[in-house]
Design a protein around this motif. Structure first.
Motif, PDB file in Angstrom:
ATOM      1  N   ARG A 128      53.819  24.996  42.922  1.00 58.12           N
ATOM      2  CA  ARG A 128      53.040  25.651  42.275  1.00 58.12           C
ATOM      3  C   ARG A 128      52.021  24.634  41.612  1.00 58.12           C
ATOM      4  NH1 ARG A 128      52.210  30.232  38.823  1.00 58.12           N
ATOM      5  NH2 ARG A 128      51.177  29.616  36.815  1.00 58.12           N
ATOM      6  N   GLN A 129      52.526  23.504  41.282  1.00 59.79           N
ATOM      7  CA  GLN A 129      51.599  22.378  40.609  1.00 59.79           C
ATOM      8  C   GLN A 129      50.875  21.987  41.824  1.00 59.79           C
ATOM      9  OE1 GLN A 129      51.289  22.038  37.441  1.00 59.79           O
ATOM     10  NE2 GLN A 129      52.431  23.688  37.316  1.00 59.79           N
ATOM     11  N   ALA A 130      51.390  21.596  43.075  1.00 58.99           N
ATOM     12  CA  ALA A 130      50.678  21.207  44.216  1.00 58.99           C
ATOM     13  C   ALA A 130      49.538  22.181  44.514  1.00 58.99           C
ATOM     14  CB  ALA A 130      51.399  20.949  45.218  1.00 58.99           C
ATOM     15  N   THR A 131      49.624  23.482  44.512  1.00 59.52           N
ATOM     16  CA  THR A 131      48.715  24.456  44.754  1.00 59.52           C
ATOM     17  C   THR A 131      47.589  24.498  43.745  1.00 59.52           C
ATOM     18  OG1 THR A 131      50.057  26.095  45.768  1.00 59.52           O
ATOM     19  CG2 THR A 131      48.199  26.922  45.131  1.00 59.52           C
ATOM     20  N   ILE A 132      47.980  24.316  42.337  1.00 61.01           N
ATOM     21  CA  ILE A 132      47.025  24.317  41.288  1.00 61.01           C
ATOM     22  C   ILE A 132      46.042  23.052  41.296  1.00 61.01           C
ATOM     23  CG2 ILE A 132      46.822  24.033  38.888  1.00 61.01           C
ATOM     24  CD1 ILE A 132      49.231  25.663  38.376  1.00 61.01           C
ATOM     25  N   GLN A 133      46.618  21.884  41.755  1.00 63.78           N
ATOM     26  CA  GLN A 133      46.018  20.661  41.883  1.00 63.78           C
ATOM     27  C   GLN A 133      44.997  20.706  43.065  1.00 63.78           C
ATOM     28  OE1 GLN A 133      48.617  17.159  42.692  1.00 63.78           O
ATOM     29  NE2 GLN A 133      46.791  15.663  42.551  1.00 63.78           N
ATOM     30  N   TRP A 134      45.457  21.196  44.293  1.00 63.86           N
ATOM     31  CA  TRP A 134      44.499  21.279  45.390  1.00 63.86           C
ATOM     32  C   TRP A 134      43.362  22.391  45.125  1.00 63.86           C
ATOM     33  CZ3 TRP A 134      43.477  19.595  50.184  1.00 63.86           C
ATOM     34  CH2 TRP A 134      42.475  20.546  50.951  1.00 63.86           C
ATOM     35  N   GLU A 135      43.769  23.486  44.726  1.00 66.14           N
ATOM     36  CA  GLU A 135      42.829  24.369  44.437  1.00 66.14           C
ATOM     37  C   GLU A 135      41.641  24.097  43.411  1.00 66.14           C
ATOM     38  OE1 GLU A 135      42.067  26.765  46.573  1.00 66.14           O
ATOM     39  OE2 GLU A 135      44.199  27.234  47.338  1.00 66.14           O
ATOM     40  N   THR A 136      42.098  23.433  42.165  1.00 67.50           N
ATOM     41  CA  THR A 136      41.080  22.737  41.409  1.00 67.50           C
ATOM     42  C   THR A 136      40.116  21.833  41.863  1.00 67.50           C
ATOM     43  OG1 THR A 136      42.970  23.350  39.643  1.00 67.50           O
ATOM     44  CG2 THR A 136      41.032  21.731  39.112  1.00 67.50           C
ATOM     45  N   LYS A 137      40.994  20.978  42.838  1.00 68.06           N
ATOM     46  CA  LYS A 137      39.897  20.020  43.417  1.00 68.06           C
ATOM     47  C   LYS A 137      38.928  20.587  44.560  1.00 68.06           C
ATOM     48  CE  LYS A 137      39.851  15.696  46.078  1.00 68.06           C
ATOM     49  NZ  LYS A 137      38.952  15.080  45.173  1.00 68.06           N
ATOM     50  N   MET A 138      39.369  21.716  44.952  1.00 65.70           N
ATOM     51  CA  MET A 138      38.483  22.510  45.898  1.00 65.70           C
ATOM     52  C   MET A 138      37.274  23.283  45.290  1.00 65.70           C
ATOM     53  SD  MET A 138      39.313  21.758  49.028  1.00 65.70           S
ATOM     54  CE  MET A 138      38.146  22.771  49.892  1.00 65.70           C
ATOM     55  N   LEU A 139      37.568  23.451  43.946  1.00 68.81           N
ATOM     56  CA  LEU A 139      36.322  24.232  43.187  1.00 68.81           C
ATOM     57  C   LEU A 139      35.360  23.325  43.069  1.00 68.81           C
ATOM     58  CD1 LEU A 139      38.633  26.240  40.869  1.00 68.81           C
ATOM     59  CD2 LEU A 139      37.284  27.274  42.484  1.00 68.81           C
ATOM     60  N   GLU A 140      35.529  22.090  43.325  1.00 72.31           N
ATOM     61  CA  GLU A 140      34.333  21.326  43.062  1.00 72.31           C
ATOM     62  C   GLU A 140      33.155  21.453  44.051  1.00 72.31           C
ATOM     63  OE1 GLU A 140      37.101  17.240  41.920  1.00 72.31           O
ATOM     64  OE2 GLU A 140      36.066  17.332  43.855  1.00 72.31           O
ATOM     65  N   ILE A 141      33.701  21.893  45.244  1.00 70.39           N
ATOM     66  CA  ILE A 141      32.649  22.313  46.380  1.00 70.39           C
ATOM     67  C   ILE A 141      32.420  23.484  46.860  1.00 70.39           C
ATOM     68  CG2 ILE A 141      33.273  19.867  47.264  1.00 70.39           C
ATOM     69  CD1 ILE A 141      34.536  21.020  49.516  1.00 70.39           C
ATOM     70  N   MET A 142      33.228  24.535  46.347  1.00 70.67           N
ATOM     71  CA  MET A 142      33.142  25.800  46.734  1.00 70.67           C
ATOM     72  C   MET A 142      33.640  26.768  45.440  1.00 70.67           C
ATOM     73  SD  MET A 142      36.775  26.410  48.982  1.00 70.67           S
ATOM     74  CE  MET A 142      38.230  26.843  48.308  1.00 70.67           C
ATOM     75  N   SER A 143      33.084  28.107  45.823  1.00 72.19           N
ATOM     76  CA  SER A 143      33.360  29.115  44.664  1.00 72.19           C
ATOM     77  C   SER A 143      33.843  30.321  45.614  1.00 72.19           C
ATOM     78  CB  SER A 143      32.256  29.681  44.208  1.00 72.19           C
ATOM     79  OG  SER A 143      31.031  30.007  44.810  1.00 72.19           O
ATOM     80  N   TRP A 144      34.661  31.194  44.848  1.00 66.04           N
ATOM     81  CA  TRP A 144      35.638  32.370  45.491  1.00 66.04           C
ATOM     82  C   TRP A 144      34.865  33.595  45.624  1.00 66.04           C
ATOM     83  CZ3 TRP A 144      40.276  32.105  48.280  1.00 66.04           C
ATOM     84  CH2 TRP A 144      40.575  30.628  48.346  1.00 66.04           C
ATOM     85  N   TYR A 145      34.870  34.188  46.566  1.00 67.82           N
ATOM     86  CA  TYR A 145      34.486  35.947  46.709  1.00 67.82           C
ATOM     87  C   TYR A 145      35.822  36.447  46.548  1.00 67.82           C
ATOM     88  CZ  TYR A 145      29.794  35.328  48.432  1.00 67.82           C
ATOM     89  OH  TYR A 145      28.653  35.358  48.510  1.00 67.82           O
ATOM     90  N   THR A 146      37.094  36.095  46.806  1.00 66.51           N
ATOM     91  CA  THR A 146      38.188  36.829  46.709  1.00 66.51           C
ATOM     92  C   THR A 146      38.939  36.320  45.835  1.00 66.51           C
ATOM     93  OG1 THR A 146      38.930  35.483  48.625  1.00 66.51           O
ATOM     94  CG2 THR A 146      38.388  37.608  49.133  1.00 66.51           C
ATOM     95  N   ASP A 147      40.108  37.259  45.627  1.00 66.25           N
ATOM     96  CA  ASP A 147      41.033  37.011  43.968  1.00 66.25           C
ATOM     97  C   ASP A 147      41.973  36.009  44.286  1.00 66.25           C
ATOM     98  OD1 ASP A 147      42.482  38.438  45.844  1.00 66.25           O
ATOM     99  OD2 ASP A 147      42.872  40.067  44.528  1.00 66.25           O
ATOM    100  N   ASP A 148      42.115  35.125  45.250  1.00 64.15           N
ATOM    101  CA  ASP A 148      43.205  34.110  45.612  1.00 64.15           C
ATOM    102  C   ASP A 148      43.448  33.214  44.515  1.00 64.15           C
ATOM    103  OD1 ASP A 148      43.758  34.257  48.954  1.00 64.15           O
ATOM    104  OD2 ASP A 148      41.692  35.143  48.121  1.00 64.15           O
ATOM    105  N   VAL A 149      42.640  32.622  43.656  1.00 62.51           N
ATOM    106  CA  VAL A 149      42.959  31.761  42.819  1.00 62.51           C
ATOM    107  C   VAL A 149      42.561  32.308  41.230  1.00 62.51           C
ATOM    108  CG1 VAL A 149      42.603  29.888  44.171  1.00 62.51           C
ATOM    109  CG2 VAL A 149      40.818  30.799  42.999  1.00 62.51           C
ATOM    110  N   ASP A 150      42.340  33.622  41.093  1.00 68.31           N
ATOM    111  CA  ASP A 150      42.090  34.062  39.772  1.00 68.31           C
ATOM    112  C   ASP A 150      43.134  33.668  38.924  1.00 68.31           C
ATOM    113  OD1 ASP A 150      39.920  34.942  41.009  1.00 68.31           O
ATOM    114  OD2 ASP A 150      40.410  37.181  40.875  1.00 68.31           O
TER     115      ASP A 150
END
Length: 216
Positions: free
Chosen positions: A177-199
């Motif tokens: 879970r913590q690894a997912t949060i770390q990865w997805e938070t970093k990816m938010l630097e360069i992209m935004s979401w249409y779908t609800d995957d990281v809500d």
């Protein structure tokens, strides 16, 4: 097996026109796909975007002149309800893959299909980060539960397609879970979401993507 992806954008107020047009041509379209040995075809919709995924045995199916004419006829039947983001003659770029052990039987498969949009000219940065994930596997085949995972790019849109073997799914560990949060938070630097995957991380609210057509 060769994998392919297409994407289109629905014109304003034209969703119902697209759906009814697909209904009119669906039988002809699927017969064409069978003739070209296209399999595992599905269409997914979120907001004004439609993402399509399919597989072929050949590198790229080569329609005859008659089949090309039939495709043009089908497009005309659907009308001006959409524009191609990336069509069959201009395929999307494969940005990431984790194909693992692909399950031919789809009855116990759960799909995860997602859409994001890059915040700028970040295609190469996105690819670089995901190439690092591939390198970290060191050529090992993923046994699952992800069994057919690919991510595609056209323009500044990112589309992901994943087949998940439900018989292999387990509860997420706190470390995962913590690894997912770390990865997805970093990816938010360069992209935004249409779908609800990281809500669940961001607290935002997006729509869930839905399948609007499939042909196996």
């Amino acid at each position: 097996m060769n994998r392919h992806a297409i994407a289109l954008q629905i014109r304003p107020e034209k969703f119902n026109d697209l759906r009814s047009g697909l209904g009119r041509v669906w039988n002809r379209l699927t017969r064409l796909m069978d003739d070209l040995e296209i399999s595992n075809f599905s269409l997914w919709n979120i907001e004004d975007l439609v993402f399509g995924y399919y597989e072929t045995d050949s590198l790229s199916p080569t329609p005859s002149e008659h089949q090309k004419a039939e495709f043009r006829s089908l497009e005309a039947e659907v009308g001006d309800s959409y524009r191609w983001i990336s069509g069959p003659d201009r395929e999307m770029r494969l940005m990431y893959h984790d194909f693992g052990i692909v399950r031919p039987n789809k009855e116990l498969i759960r799909h995860r299909v997602f859409v994001t949009r890059l915040k700028g000219d970040f295609q190469e940065e996105y690819k670089r980060r995901h190439d690092g994930l591939i390198a970290a596997r060191q050529g090992k085949v993923d046994p699952g539960p992800d069994s057919n995972f690919s991510i595609w790019n056209a323009e500044d849109y990112i589309f992901g397609y994943d087949e998940i073997d439900t018989t292999m799914e387990t509860a997420e560990t706190e470390e995962g879970r913590q690894a997912t949060i770390q990865w997805e938070t970093k990816m938010l630097e360069i992209m935004s979401w249409y779908t609800d995957d990281v809500d669940w991380i961001t607290g935002e609210h997006h729509r869930h993507i839905v399948r609007i057509g499939c042909h196996n």
